[in-house]
Scaffold this motif. Structure first.
Motif, short mmCIF file in Angstrom:
data_model
loop_
_atom_site.label_atom_id
_atom_site.label_comp_id
_atom_site.label_asym_id
_atom_site.label_seq_id
_atom_site.Cartn_x
_atom_site.Cartn_y
_atom_site.Cartn_z
N SER A 139 10.51 8.89 -12.17
CA SER A 139 9.88 10.03 -12.82
C SER A 139 9.56 11.07 -11.77
N LYS A 140 9.94 12.33 -12.04
CA LYS A 140 9.66 13.39 -11.09
C LYS A 140 8.16 13.62 -10.94
N HIS A 141 7.44 13.55 -12.05
CA HIS A 141 6.00 13.79 -12.00
C HIS A 141 5.29 12.73 -11.17
N ALA A 142 5.66 11.47 -11.35
CA ALA A 142 5.02 10.41 -10.57
C ALA A 142 5.46 10.47 -9.11
N ALA A 143 6.74 10.77 -8.90
CA ALA A 143 7.26 10.83 -7.52
C ALA A 143 6.61 11.96 -6.74
N LYS A 144 6.36 13.10 -7.41
CA LYS A 144 5.81 14.24 -6.68
C LYS A 144 4.38 13.97 -6.24
N GLU A 145 3.62 13.16 -7.00
CA GLU A 145 2.27 12.82 -6.58
C GLU A 145 2.29 12.03 -5.27
N LEU A 146 3.16 11.03 -5.22
CA LEU A 146 3.27 10.24 -4.00
C LEU A 146 3.76 11.11 -2.84
N LEU A 147 4.73 12.00 -3.12
CA LEU A 147 5.25 12.87 -2.07
C LEU A 147 4.17 13.81 -1.56
N ALA A 189 13.46 9.33 1.98
CA ALA A 189 12.13 9.14 1.40
C ALA A 189 12.08 9.63 -0.04
N LYS A 190 12.69 10.79 -0.31
CA LYS A 190 12.71 11.31 -1.68
C LYS A 190 13.52 10.40 -2.60
N ALA A 191 14.65 9.90 -2.09
CA ALA A 191 15.46 8.99 -2.89
C ALA A 191 14.70 7.71 -3.21
N ALA A 192 13.96 7.19 -2.21
CA ALA A 192 13.17 5.97 -2.43
C ALA A 192 12.05 6.23 -3.45
N ALA A 199 0.82 -1.21 0.00
CA ALA A 199 0.00 0.00 0.00
C ALA A 199 0.86 1.26 0.00
N GLU A 200 2.00 1.20 0.66
CA GLU A 200 2.81 2.40 0.84
C GLU A 200 3.79 2.66 -0.31
N VAL A 201 3.99 1.71 -1.19
CA VAL A 201 4.85 1.96 -2.36
C VAL A 201 4.04 2.13 -3.64
N SER A 202 2.70 2.07 -3.54
CA SER A 202 1.85 2.09 -4.73
C SER A 202 1.23 3.47 -4.94
N PRO A 203 1.19 3.97 -6.16
CA PRO A 203 0.44 5.20 -6.46
C PRO A 203 -1.05 4.96 -6.26
N ARG A 248 6.78 6.17 2.78
CA ARG A 248 5.93 6.65 3.87
C ARG A 248 6.56 6.33 5.23
N TYR A 249 7.11 5.14 5.35
CA TYR A 249 7.78 4.77 6.60
C TYR A 249 8.99 5.68 6.84
N LEU A 250 9.77 5.92 5.81
CA LEU A 250 10.98 6.75 5.95
C LEU A 250 10.63 8.18 6.36
N LEU A 251 9.55 8.72 5.78
CA LEU A 251 9.19 10.10 6.06
C LEU A 251 8.37 10.24 7.34
N SER A 252 7.40 9.36 7.54
CA SER A 252 6.48 9.52 8.67
C SER A 252 7.01 8.95 9.97
N VAL A 253 7.78 7.88 9.90
CA VAL A 253 8.26 7.23 11.12
C VAL A 253 9.70 7.61 11.43
N ARG A 254 10.58 7.44 10.44
CA ARG A 254 12.00 7.74 10.68
C ARG A 254 12.35 9.20 10.49
N LYS A 255 11.43 9.97 9.92
CA LYS A 255 11.62 11.41 9.68
C LYS A 255 12.86 11.69 8.84
N ASP A 256 13.14 10.80 7.92
CA ASP A 256 14.30 10.94 7.03
C ASP A 256 13.80 11.36 5.65
N GLU A 257 13.66 12.66 5.45
CA GLU A 257 13.06 13.16 4.22
C GLU A 257 13.92 12.88 3.00
#
Length: 576
Positions: free
Chosen positions: A266-274, A256-259, A177-181, A244-253
């Motif tokens: 793709s920047k466009h797809a990545a920004k939607e998830l972000l 999370a962006k690298a993942a 669920a957390e890696v899927s658009p 989501r785990y990296l950003l919400s739990v570990r607070k490692d932004e």
């Protein structure tokens, strides 16, 4: 050339496009499909499939002992006789077999309750890797039962692999669920159920007597359960951790962006998830008193979470008490009692597994088109009808020989109904009704309910079957009918909607009607959705030259706030 504006949630660009004056709907659909294919990357698909391998192990261990049922009973009988000098009573053998079968789901309940802590402490990917080590201990114990002539080790091995599966079931749903658009989350969550049904079919095939289900080969059948774990352990290092785990739990932004970039390429797809993750983070930051110190008791004390928990628990209990695991776990005796030739029973069992796999793939194709509600409720009524007819057929089959074959057809119709509805949708709906901060703990509680209800069913089924005979299927039909009636009124649609929207519907506690609020009035967001559907669909283009002023205002209200967030996300991804 005319200028058309593209809604953000239809394709992954917020710029205006120049298209021909009167494009066909086919060209619009083609553009959407191409964009979706770009969004689903090989590394994302690899991550989902790797996670689903743990589900395969669950299905395999659920079905692997069905066909060699009589061989294992003979082994237990011989071992007990050699040890005690007397043969065990038939009721004792029934009890031991019930304990062997139910130990898997009983320990699974403990594992499920631990999955939330496991997911938060080790993460989704590393948690799966560590959990796989238990599978090797389980295989060793089950194989040792044969060579050491200690049937109790079968119970120990089944308990270990059950605990492993309980943890895996919670982690797999979270990870996928957390890696899927959002646009393909439902389809990807179906891989969890696909893994289970493929595992069930694999167990049915390998447990044939001339494969690995023979008198001297069944220990290797037990040992084979480590193979999905070995494959998963080899592939998990290639998969990114949940953003989501990296950003919400570990607070490692930065991580999370690298993942996200690795997942989407793709920047466009990545920004939607972000942006979606940040939306949930804004909700959390707005109520730190509720979210920062989230505990298990909050699931029961906060009304919106309590409603989600009750609905998800009802889904899982009714899924188990629809009788599916009882039919698969005791499929040999079910077919025998239905009058099937003993020589053909093992092939009939494989046939049910094949149909289960095919129907699950069909559900995968329908799940985003039809919607969660309709695809759950309609097949559930098929289940109810199949179970009632099955009861009547088995009751009258001694009077009409042709009913033996009709009974098998009804059982297959039952499997079709389950494979379309309860099978893939139960865990999916559970994931989509809890926000990020509550999701790990909620999944742990719900999976515990799932395994406890399955444990009770597995432990008592043989005794209920002896007492109620064919009328046990009527009990299952009543349970499914009651649950489905409740869900008809209170289950919101979650397809193509954010978790935030679904949770808001559940929080209102109203009888679900598309686009209406708890007081019957149309909300602002529902009005936007209705007008966009009236213009065509959520992805319909609006031609600026021909649009009315209210169309342009509506379009600006929908797209403009998102556009600013998109550019902010682009800047962040450039830094990553």
């Amino acid at each position: 050339m005319s200028t058309w504006s593209v809604p953000h949630n239809f394709i992954h660009s917020t710029h205006e496009l120049d298209v021909k004056a009167d494009p066909t709907m086919a060209s619009i659909t083609s553009l959407a499909k191409k964009t979706l294919r770009r969004q689903v990357t090989p590394i994302m698909l690899l991550t989902v499939i790797t996670a689903a391998l743990s589900s395969t192990m669950y299905g395999y261990n659920m079905s692997k002992l069905n066909t060699p049922y009589e061989i294992l009973l003979s082994f237990i009988n011989t071992t007990y006789t050699e040890r005690n000098g007397v043969e065990p009573a038939p009721t004792f053998l029934t009890l031991i077999w019930s304990v062997i079968i139910s130990a898997f789901v009983g320990a699974g309940a403990l594992g499920s309750f631990s999955s939330g802590v496991f997911a938060e402490k080790f993460g989704r990917r590393r948690g799966l890797f560590i959990n796989h080590l238990l599978a090797f201990a389980s295989a060793a114990a089950e194989m040792a039962a044969y060579y050491c002539k200690v049937y109790e080790l079968l119970i120990v091995g089944r308990a270990i692999i059950g605990f492993n599966s309980g943890i895996s079931q919670g982690l797999v749903s979270l990870y996928i669920a957390e890696v899927s658009p959002k646009q393909v989350r439902g389809a990807f969550l179906s891989f969890h159920q696909i893994g289970i049904v493929i595992g069930i079919l694999l167990g049915q095939v390998l447990s044939l007597e001339f494969v690995l289900g023979g008198v001297n080969t069944w220990p290797f059948l037990c040992g084979f359960s480590v193979m999905p774990c070995l494959l998963s352990c080899c592939l998990l290092p290639l998969c990114p951790e949940s953003p989501r785990y990296l950003l919400s739990v570990r607070k490692d932004e930065a991580a999370a962006k690298a993942a996200l970039l690795r997942l989407t390429r793709s920047k466009h797809a990545a920004k939607e998830l972000l942006n979606e993750i940040r939306e949930e983070e804004k909700v959390v930051s707005s109520r730190p008193d509720l979210y920062e110190s989230f505990q298990y008791r909050d699931l029961f004390t906060r009304p919106e979470l309590r409603r989600s928990l009750m609905m998800s628990a009802l889904l899982n209990v009714s899924q188990q008490w629809s009788g599916i695991n009882a039919i698969f776990a005791y499929s040999h005796s079910v077919f025998y009692n239905a009058g099937v030739d003993p020589e053909a029973i093992q092939y009939a069992i494989i046939g049910t597994g094949v149909i289960n796999v095919v129907v699950t793939f069909i559900s995968l194709a329908l799940i985003e088109k039809v919607g969660r509600r309709k695809l759950l409720l309609i097949p559930n009524w098929i289940l109810v009808g199949s179970l009632l007819v099955l009861t009547a057929c088995i009751n009258q089959q001694s009077n009409f020989a042709w009913l033996n074959y009709f009974t098998i057809c009804i059982m297959l119709a039952y499997i079709v109904g389950f494979g379309l509805g309860f099978g893939p949708l139960t865990s999916m709906i559970t994931c989509e009704t809890f926000e990020q901060q509550a999701r790990p703990q909620a999944m742990a509680v719900i999976q515990t309910v799932h395994y406890v209800s399955c444990f009770v069913l597995m432990l008592t089924f043989k005794f209920m079957e002896a007492a109620m005979k064919e009328f046990i299927f009527m009990l299952f039909a009543c349970i499914v009918a009651v649950a489905t009636t409740y869900l008809m009124f209170y289950l919101p649609e979650s397809a193509h909607r954010s978790v935030k929207e679904v949770v808001a519907d559940i929080k209102d506690g109203w009888r679900w009607r598309p686009c209406n609020g708890s007081d019957g009035a149309e909300s602002e967001g529902a009005e936007i959705a209705r007008k966009r559907r009236k213009r065509g669909s959520s992805g319909t283009y609006i031609k600026r030259a021909d649009a009315r002023p209210e169309d342009l205002q509506l379009q600006a209200a929908v797209t403009t706030p998102l556009r600013k967030a998109d550019y902010d996300a682009d800047d962040d991804l450039e830094e990553a």
